[in-house]
Design an enzyme around this catalytic site. Sequence first.
Site, PDB file in Angstrom:
ATOM      1  N   HIS A   1       0.821  -1.211   0.000  1.00 25.34           N
ATOM      2  CA  HIS A   1       0.000   0.000   0.000  1.00 25.34           C
ATOM      3  C   HIS A   1       0.856   1.264   0.000  1.00 25.34           C
ATOM      4  O   HIS A   1       0.344   2.360  -0.214  1.00 25.34           O
ATOM      5  CB  HIS A   1      -0.915   0.024   1.227  1.00 25.34           C
ATOM      6  CG  HIS A   1      -1.985  -1.016   1.203  1.00 25.34           C
ATOM      7  ND1 HIS A   1      -1.985  -2.113   2.032  1.00 25.34           N
ATOM      8  CD2 HIS A   1      -3.092  -1.144   0.429  1.00 25.34           C
ATOM      9  CE1 HIS A   1      -3.039  -2.855   1.790  1.00 25.34           C
ATOM     10  NE2 HIS A   1      -3.725  -2.297   0.817  1.00 25.34           N
TER      11      HIS A   1
ATOM     12  N   ARG B   1      -6.857   6.216   0.709  1.00 23.32           N
ATOM     13  CA  ARG B   1      -6.577   5.301   1.816  1.00 23.32           C
ATOM     14  C   ARG B   1      -5.318   5.715   2.571  1.00 23.32           C
ATOM     15  O   ARG B   1      -5.173   5.412   3.747  1.00 23.32           O
ATOM     16  CB  ARG B   1      -6.450   3.867   1.296  1.00 23.32           C
ATOM     17  CG  ARG B   1      -7.759   3.331   0.768  1.00 23.32           C
ATOM     18  CD  ARG B   1      -7.845   1.837   0.862  1.00 23.32           C
ATOM     19  NE  ARG B   1      -7.002   1.160  -0.111  1.00 23.32           N
ATOM     20  CZ  ARG B   1      -6.962  -0.172  -0.232  1.00 23.32           C
ATOM     21  NH1 ARG B   1      -7.684  -0.941   0.552  1.00 23.32           N
ATOM     22  NH2 ARG B   1      -6.191  -0.733  -1.137  1.00 23.32           N
TER      23      ARG B   1
ATOM     24  N   ASP C   1     -14.305  -6.340  -3.860  1.00 28.74           N
ATOM     25  CA  ASP C   1     -13.574  -6.323  -2.593  1.00 28.74           C
ATOM     26  C   ASP C   1     -14.055  -5.112  -1.796  1.00 28.74           C
ATOM     27  O   ASP C   1     -13.819  -3.969  -2.186  1.00 28.74           O
ATOM     28  CB  ASP C   1     -12.075  -6.236  -2.864  1.00 28.74           C
ATOM     29  CG  ASP C   1     -11.234  -6.322  -1.604  1.00 28.74           C
ATOM     30  OD1 ASP C   1     -11.797  -6.215  -0.499  1.00 28.74           O
ATOM     31  OD2 ASP C   1     -10.007  -6.491  -1.718  1.00 28.74           O
TER      32      ASP C   1
ATOM     33  N   GLU D   1     -16.635  -9.745  -1.282  1.00 24.11           N
ATOM     34  CA  GLU D   1     -15.535 -10.083  -0.364  1.00 24.11           C
ATOM     35  C   GLU D   1     -15.385  -9.091   0.785  1.00 24.11           C
ATOM     36  O   GLU D   1     -15.462  -7.882   0.586  1.00 24.11           O
ATOM     37  CB  GLU D   1     -14.234 -10.139  -1.171  1.00 24.11           C
ATOM     38  CG  GLU D   1     -12.983 -10.408  -0.349  1.00 24.11           C
ATOM     39  CD  GLU D   1     -11.751 -10.554  -1.227  1.00 24.11           C
ATOM     40  OE1 GLU D   1     -10.688 -10.054  -0.830  1.00 24.11           O
ATOM     41  OE2 GLU D   1     -11.852 -11.154  -2.319  1.00 24.11           O
TER      42      GLU D   1
ATOM     43  N   GLU E   1      -8.965 -12.088   4.906  1.00 27.65           N
ATOM     44  CA  GLU E   1      -7.702 -11.370   4.692  1.00 27.65           C
ATOM     45  C   GLU E   1      -7.140 -10.769   5.981  1.00 27.65           C
ATOM     46  O   GLU E   1      -5.927 -10.791   6.205  1.00 27.65           O
ATOM     47  CB  GLU E   1      -7.942 -10.282   3.652  1.00 27.65           C
ATOM     48  CG  GLU E   1      -6.831  -9.293   3.458  1.00 27.65           C
ATOM     49  CD  GLU E   1      -7.211  -8.202   2.461  1.00 27.65           C
ATOM     50  OE1 GLU E   1      -6.590  -7.132   2.508  1.00 27.65           O
ATOM     51  OE2 GLU E   1      -8.132  -8.410   1.641  1.00 27.65           O
TER      52      GLU E   1
ATOM     53  N   HIS F   1      -5.020 -14.456   0.222  1.00 24.05           N
ATOM     54  CA  HIS F   1      -4.924 -13.070  -0.220  1.00 24.05           C
ATOM     55  C   HIS F   1      -3.506 -12.800  -0.717  1.00 24.05           C
ATOM     56  O   HIS F   1      -2.541 -12.877   0.033  1.00 24.05           O
ATOM     57  CB  HIS F   1      -5.255 -12.145   0.954  1.00 24.05           C
ATOM     58  CG  HIS F   1      -4.954 -10.707   0.704  1.00 24.05           C
ATOM     59  ND1 HIS F   1      -3.921 -10.038   1.336  1.00 24.05           N
ATOM     60  CD2 HIS F   1      -5.544  -9.796  -0.105  1.00 24.05           C
ATOM     61  CE1 HIS F   1      -3.900  -8.782   0.936  1.00 24.05           C
ATOM     62  NE2 HIS F   1      -4.869  -8.605   0.066  1.00 24.05           N
TER      63      HIS F   1
ATOM     64  N   GLU G   1      -4.843 -15.532  -6.197  1.00 25.79           N
ATOM     65  CA  GLU G   1      -4.957 -14.096  -6.455  1.00 25.79           C
ATOM     66  C   GLU G   1      -3.620 -13.501  -6.870  1.00 25.79           C
ATOM     67  O   GLU G   1      -2.584 -13.812  -6.283  1.00 25.79           O
ATOM     68  CB  GLU G   1      -5.449 -13.358  -5.205  1.00 25.79           C
ATOM     69  CG  GLU G   1      -5.536 -11.845  -5.383  1.00 25.79           C
ATOM     70  CD  GLU G   1      -5.987 -11.110  -4.140  1.00 25.79           C
ATOM     71  OE1 GLU G   1      -6.575 -10.022  -4.282  1.00 25.79           O
ATOM     72  OE2 GLU G   1      -5.755 -11.618  -3.018  1.00 25.79           O
TER      73      GLU G   1
END
Length: 401
Positions: free
Chosen positions: A29, A55, A222, A248, A276, A325, A345
């Site tokens: 992130h 975020r 998600d 999700e 997750e 995840h 994924e």
Amino acid sequence: MTLPKIKHVRAWFIGGATAEKGAGGGDYHDQGGNHWIADHIATPMSKYRDYEQSRQSFGINVLGTLIVEVEAENGQTGFAVSTAGEMGCFIVEKHLNRFIEGKCVSDIKLIHDQMLGATMYYSGSGGLVMNTISCVDLALWDLFGKVVGLPVYKLLGGAVRDEIQFYATGARPDLAKEMGFIGGKMPTHWGPHDGDAGIRKDAAMVADMREKCGPDFWLMLDCWMSQDVNYATKLAHACAPFNLKWIEECLPPQQYEGYRELKRNAPAGMMVTSGEHHGTLQSFRTLSETGIDIMQPDVGWCGGLTTLVEIAALAKSRGQLVVPHGSSVYSHHAVITFTNTPFSEFLMTSPDCSTLRPQFDPILLDEPVPVNGRIHKSVLDKPGFGVELNRDCHLKRPYSH
């Protein structure tokens, strides 16, 4: 064969609030500007206007990457990365080191159990401490594989299929389809504070991608813990006409009754998934009892590979799928050995999802990416996890012992 003992454990970090921004790595992130993963995405903080546009505004990237390296008496090393940053370094160097050094490189389960027991009073059921334990556990598996000259997946008993097929998580499922992925998972952008208008906007996004991708390509949402049961149920039904494969992580991790209710009221044929942000085997046992269709542990957060193997066995006993995840090579070596993981994924970490970039770039060297949406088991045949640490990154070791 006489196996060596572990001589030393070291912990570094990059990125996070106390280092350079946009470092990427284990804390994926922590990206620069104009990146879809830091964009306007629904989160538990979106209800506060000051923190809804990005975020990173509420601090999703403050931890940074933790790098743990374990060294054997013969000089061989294993390492792993996760999201725990400088605080994870303290836990490794000042607490967990006593359970690691002096042990045989094969004593992975013993070390794992001792780390869990010793941190129980301040770890709860997940979070920073579990991320740190996970990172140590993965480093131990990497070292063991390198000492015996085998890839981790062979240490787990070998592959049950020749290749792993992937869906892609990112903002552009239409591009993922062109790259050969079997499906695309999009983040939601709106939540309960946006009311029915938010539901209409996210449903319109799904409708648009269904038109672009055609009728058979998987589409998923998600929701990143940002909803309540009522909103999630309405959103699921609003997206049902567009053949949404699953919805999700709609709810916060500990809302087990909420997941049970959501599963009960979801549209027929639509799966409900989560996991997750769950840590420990016990939390996954409770999650499995809600009846959700797929459990999605992150091997870098749930307790490591040792715990992931236990979760997969638990899910198999209940007839549930485990689709971890992200987590790149740390997941690849596990899922190719699981009979209840038919796909995996791949997290798109390029800013606009137009290119394939390794998930933990730039901290791992030789990190593979899917080719036409797949990775063949032969790609995983190097000892350990098959990657090396990029020591040209600005590694910082704030503590020692």
